[in-house]
Write a protein that holds these residues in place. Structure first.
Motif, PDB file in Angstrom:
ATOM      1  N   CYS A 257      -8.902 -19.350 -25.866  1.00  0.00           N
ATOM      2  CA  CYS A 257     -10.091 -18.628 -26.342  1.00  0.00           C
ATOM      3  C   CYS A 257     -10.179 -17.252 -25.692  1.00  0.00           C
ATOM      4  O   CYS A 257     -10.465 -16.249 -26.362  1.00  0.00           O
ATOM      5  CB  CYS A 257     -11.359 -19.428 -26.045  1.00  0.00           C
ATOM      6  SG  CYS A 257     -11.578 -20.872 -27.090  1.00  0.00           S
ATOM      7  N   SER A 259      -7.742 -15.500 -24.480  1.00  0.00           N
ATOM      8  CA  SER A 259      -6.663 -14.682 -25.024  1.00  0.00           C
ATOM      9  C   SER A 259      -7.041 -14.133 -26.398  1.00  0.00           C
ATOM     10  O   SER A 259      -6.837 -12.951 -26.695  1.00  0.00           O
ATOM     11  CB  SER A 259      -5.382 -15.511 -25.132  1.00  0.00           C
ATOM     12  OG  SER A 259      -4.347 -14.775 -25.763  1.00  0.00           O
ATOM     13  N   PHE A 260      -7.604 -14.985 -27.249  1.00  0.00           N
ATOM     14  CA  PHE A 260      -8.013 -14.564 -28.595  1.00  0.00           C
ATOM     15  C   PHE A 260      -9.086 -13.479 -28.525  1.00  0.00           C
ATOM     16  O   PHE A 260      -9.013 -12.466 -29.224  1.00  0.00           O
ATOM     17  CB  PHE A 260      -8.528 -15.771 -29.378  1.00  0.00           C
ATOM     18  CG  PHE A 260      -9.092 -15.417 -30.728  1.00  0.00           C
ATOM     19  CD1 PHE A 260      -8.250 -15.150 -31.803  1.00  0.00           C
ATOM     20  CD2 PHE A 260     -10.467 -15.347 -30.926  1.00  0.00           C
ATOM     21  CE1 PHE A 260      -8.763 -14.811 -33.046  1.00  0.00           C
ATOM     22  CE2 PHE A 260     -10.995 -15.017 -32.159  1.00  0.00           C
ATOM     23  CZ  PHE A 260     -10.143 -14.747 -33.227  1.00  0.00           C
ATOM     24  N   VAL A 261     -10.095 -13.697 -27.662  1.00  0.00           N
ATOM     25  CA  VAL A 261     -11.164 -12.708 -27.493  1.00  0.00           C
ATOM     26  C   VAL A 261     -10.584 -11.405 -26.964  1.00  0.00           C
ATOM     27  O   VAL A 261     -10.975 -10.300 -27.391  1.00  0.00           O
ATOM     28  CB  VAL A 261     -12.251 -13.239 -26.539  1.00  0.00           C
ATOM     29  CG1 VAL A 261     -13.245 -12.138 -26.176  1.00  0.00           C
ATOM     30  CG2 VAL A 261     -12.979 -14.413 -27.180  1.00  0.00           C
ATOM     31  N   PHE A 263      -7.458 -10.155 -27.313  1.00  0.00           N
ATOM     32  CA  PHE A 263      -6.711  -9.448 -28.355  1.00  0.00           C
ATOM     33  C   PHE A 263      -7.670  -8.835 -29.369  1.00  0.00           C
ATOM     34  O   PHE A 263      -7.443  -7.714 -29.858  1.00  0.00           O
ATOM     35  CB  PHE A 263      -5.744 -10.395 -29.051  1.00  0.00           C
ATOM     36  CG  PHE A 263      -4.434 -10.596 -28.327  1.00  0.00           C
ATOM     37  CD1 PHE A 263      -3.594  -9.506 -28.083  1.00  0.00           C
ATOM     38  CD2 PHE A 263      -4.045 -11.844 -27.887  1.00  0.00           C
ATOM     39  CE1 PHE A 263      -2.394  -9.662 -27.421  1.00  0.00           C
ATOM     40  CE2 PHE A 263      -2.847 -12.013 -27.207  1.00  0.00           C
ATOM     41  CZ  PHE A 263      -2.015 -10.933 -26.980  1.00  0.00           C
ATOM     42  N   SER A 264      -8.742  -9.558 -29.693  1.00  0.00           N
ATOM     43  CA  SER A 264      -9.717  -9.036 -30.653  1.00  0.00           C
ATOM     44  C   SER A 264     -10.428  -7.806 -30.091  1.00  0.00           C
ATOM     45  O   SER A 264     -10.617  -6.816 -30.806  1.00  0.00           O
ATOM     46  CB  SER A 264     -10.759 -10.134 -30.987  1.00  0.00           C
ATOM     47  OG  SER A 264     -10.136 -11.267 -31.551  1.00  0.00           O
ATOM     48  N   TRP A 265     -10.810  -7.898 -28.820  1.00  0.00           N
ATOM     49  CA  TRP A 265     -11.461  -6.752 -28.168  1.00  0.00           C
ATOM     50  C   TRP A 265     -10.536  -5.541 -28.146  1.00  0.00           C
ATOM     51  O   TRP A 265     -10.954  -4.410 -28.421  1.00  0.00           O
ATOM     52  CB  TRP A 265     -11.850  -7.145 -26.749  1.00  0.00           C
ATOM     53  CG  TRP A 265     -12.247  -5.992 -25.883  1.00  0.00           C
ATOM     54  CD1 TRP A 265     -13.435  -5.332 -25.844  1.00  0.00           C
ATOM     55  CD2 TRP A 265     -11.408  -5.328 -24.920  1.00  0.00           C
ATOM     56  NE1 TRP A 265     -13.412  -4.322 -24.923  1.00  0.00           N
ATOM     57  CE2 TRP A 265     -12.167  -4.278 -24.336  1.00  0.00           C
ATOM     58  CE3 TRP A 265     -10.090  -5.523 -24.469  1.00  0.00           C
ATOM     59  CZ2 TRP A 265     -11.661  -3.440 -23.348  1.00  0.00           C
ATOM     60  CZ3 TRP A 265      -9.584  -4.692 -23.493  1.00  0.00           C
ATOM     61  CH2 TRP A 265     -10.361  -3.665 -22.952  1.00  0.00           C
ATOM     62  N   TYR A 266      -9.274  -5.792 -27.834  1.00  0.00           N
ATOM     63  CA  TYR A 266      -8.304  -4.676 -27.761  1.00  0.00           C
ATOM     64  C   TYR A 266      -8.123  -4.046 -29.140  1.00  0.00           C
ATOM     65  O   TYR A 266      -8.015  -2.814 -29.260  1.00  0.00           O
ATOM     66  CB  TYR A 266      -6.965  -5.197 -27.234  1.00  0.00           C
ATOM     67  CG  TYR A 266      -5.951  -4.108 -27.019  1.00  0.00           C
ATOM     68  CD1 TYR A 266      -5.919  -3.364 -25.836  1.00  0.00           C
ATOM     69  CD2 TYR A 266      -4.995  -3.811 -28.014  1.00  0.00           C
ATOM     70  CE1 TYR A 266      -4.976  -2.378 -25.632  1.00  0.00           C
ATOM     71  CE2 TYR A 266      -4.070  -2.797 -27.824  1.00  0.00           C
ATOM     72  CZ  TYR A 266      -4.059  -2.086 -26.629  1.00  0.00           C
ATOM     73  OH  TYR A 266      -3.134  -1.080 -26.435  1.00  0.00           O
ATOM     74  N   ALA A 267      -8.077  -4.873 -30.183  1.00  0.00           N
ATOM     75  CA  ALA A 267      -7.869  -4.362 -31.541  1.00  0.00           C
ATOM     76  C   ALA A 267      -9.032  -3.489 -32.012  1.00  0.00           C
ATOM     77  O   ALA A 267      -8.844  -2.587 -32.841  1.00  0.00           O
ATOM     78  CB  ALA A 267      -7.652  -5.513 -32.500  1.00  0.00           C
ATOM     79  N   LEU A 268     -10.213  -3.739 -31.460  1.00  0.00           N
ATOM     80  CA  LEU A 268     -11.399  -2.985 -31.885  1.00  0.00           C
ATOM     81  C   LEU A 268     -11.605  -1.689 -31.099  1.00  0.00           C
ATOM     82  O   LEU A 268     -12.493  -0.921 -31.431  1.00  0.00           O
ATOM     83  CB  LEU A 268     -12.657  -3.863 -31.728  1.00  0.00           C
ATOM     84  CG  LEU A 268     -12.716  -5.099 -32.671  1.00  0.00           C
ATOM     85  CD1 LEU A 268     -13.916  -5.949 -32.322  1.00  0.00           C
ATOM     86  CD2 LEU A 268     -12.769  -4.640 -34.132  1.00  0.00           C
ATOM     87  N   GLN A 269     -10.789  -1.509 -30.047  1.00  0.00           N
ATOM     88  CA  GLN A 269     -10.939  -0.297 -29.236  1.00  0.00           C
ATOM     89  C   GLN A 269     -10.404   0.929 -29.972  1.00  0.00           C
ATOM     90  O   GLN A 269      -9.451   0.873 -30.693  1.00  0.00           O
ATOM     91  CB  GLN A 269     -10.196  -0.462 -27.894  1.00  0.00           C
ATOM     92  CG  GLN A 269     -10.785  -1.574 -27.036  1.00  0.00           C
ATOM     93  CD  GLN A 269     -12.242  -1.350 -26.701  1.00  0.00           C
ATOM     94  OE1 GLN A 269     -12.614  -0.332 -26.121  1.00  0.00           O
ATOM     95  NE2 GLN A 269     -13.091  -2.284 -27.099  1.00  0.00           N
TER      96      GLN A 269
END
Length: 269
Positions: A257, A259-261, A263-269
């Motif tokens: 979880c 890790s998923f959060v 990667f998602s946070w990084y993608a939104l930066q």
């Protein structure tokens, strides 16, 4: 360094040093979120001292037996199975430490750049999550530690220098996969962390001597150390309970979880 950051990072270090969720990964993430990317050498060294004291206190009985066995004779060990086991564990701990020594001496500079890449941390957290889930697939074993098993657990410990790859998770999983009883694997994992943690601190001593903390910084260092000691001891007791109940997979869900959060946070930066 702000007071509450010192306490928070100390708690993060103490909890995640022993829980199978990766202390290095959480410190990288914590420092990123707190905008606190350079806590200082003194702070890092003393956080390790705090967790070192935690494992010494938690396993003081085992450690005293191991020290006592070093002063025993072969005849005494022959008549005392516990004394013989403790003596052999001293040898196995040395074997388990060798891979980490090799990595620390020869590959440290090559690996350090991974700590500046948060994507590596999120990836290794996913790996940690997967191996924790795999513990449910391992049959209940009753094996003991021996030379070969201790060496392979040492290799797992050396690989866990990568941020996000849990040291405790990797070593316990490796021991269980090789047939070691899960509680025995966990106890050995904790005790084999002592020279590893001590070595990590020693490698930074020269930098600490070259740049000692100021009197104001020392207060934060001591607070962080106390936080890592208390939280580290709590983490050891908690993990041993999870190990006895065969519930390590819960840490796997947490790591996946996170890790998923991440990667998602990084993608939104």
């Amino acid at each position: 360094m702000e007071f509450f950051k010192a306490i928070l990072l100390g708690i993060i270090q103490g909890l995640t040093e022993f829980l199978p969720v990766s202390s290095s990964g959480h410190l990288v993430i914590g420092s990123e979120l707190l905008n606190f990317n350079d806590p200082g050498i003194a702070f890092e060294v003393f956080l390790h001292v705090g967790t070192l004291l935690a494992v010494v206190i938690a396993f003081r009985t085992d450690l005293l037996h191991m020290v006592r066995s070093l002063f025993s004779t072969p005849a005494q060990r022959k008549d005392d199975a516990e004394l013989q086991r403790s003596f052999l564990w001293n040898i196995y701990i040395i074997l388990a430490t060798l891979p980490a020594v090799f990595v620390g001496l020869f590959l440290k500079d090559s690996i350090e750049h991974f700590f500046s890449n948060i994507l590596v941390t999120f990836t290794m957290l996913a790996v940690t999550g997967c191996i924790m889930l795999l513990t449910t697939k391992l049959k209940k074993q009753k094996g003991q530690i021996n030379g070969t098993r201790s060496l392979w657990m040492g290799v797992a410990q050396a690989m866990a220098i990568l941020p996000g790859l849990s040291r405790s998770g990797s070593t316990i999983f490796t021991g269980m996969a090789l047939g070691v009883h899960r509680e025995t694997a966990a106890r050995f994992s904790f005790i084999m962390s002592i020279p590893a943690i001590l070595g990590a601190a020693v490698l930074q001593v020269s930098e600490l001597v070259a740049a000692p903390p100021s009197s104001s910084e020392m207060w934060h260092v001591m607070v962080g150390t106390a936080a890592s000691l208390v939280s580290g001891y709590f983490a050891i007791i908690l993990l041993m309970r999870f190990v006895r109940r065969g519930q390590l997979h819960w840490f796997g869900y947490y790591c996946l979880c996170l890790s998923f959060v991440g990667f998602s946070w990084y993608a939104l930066q």
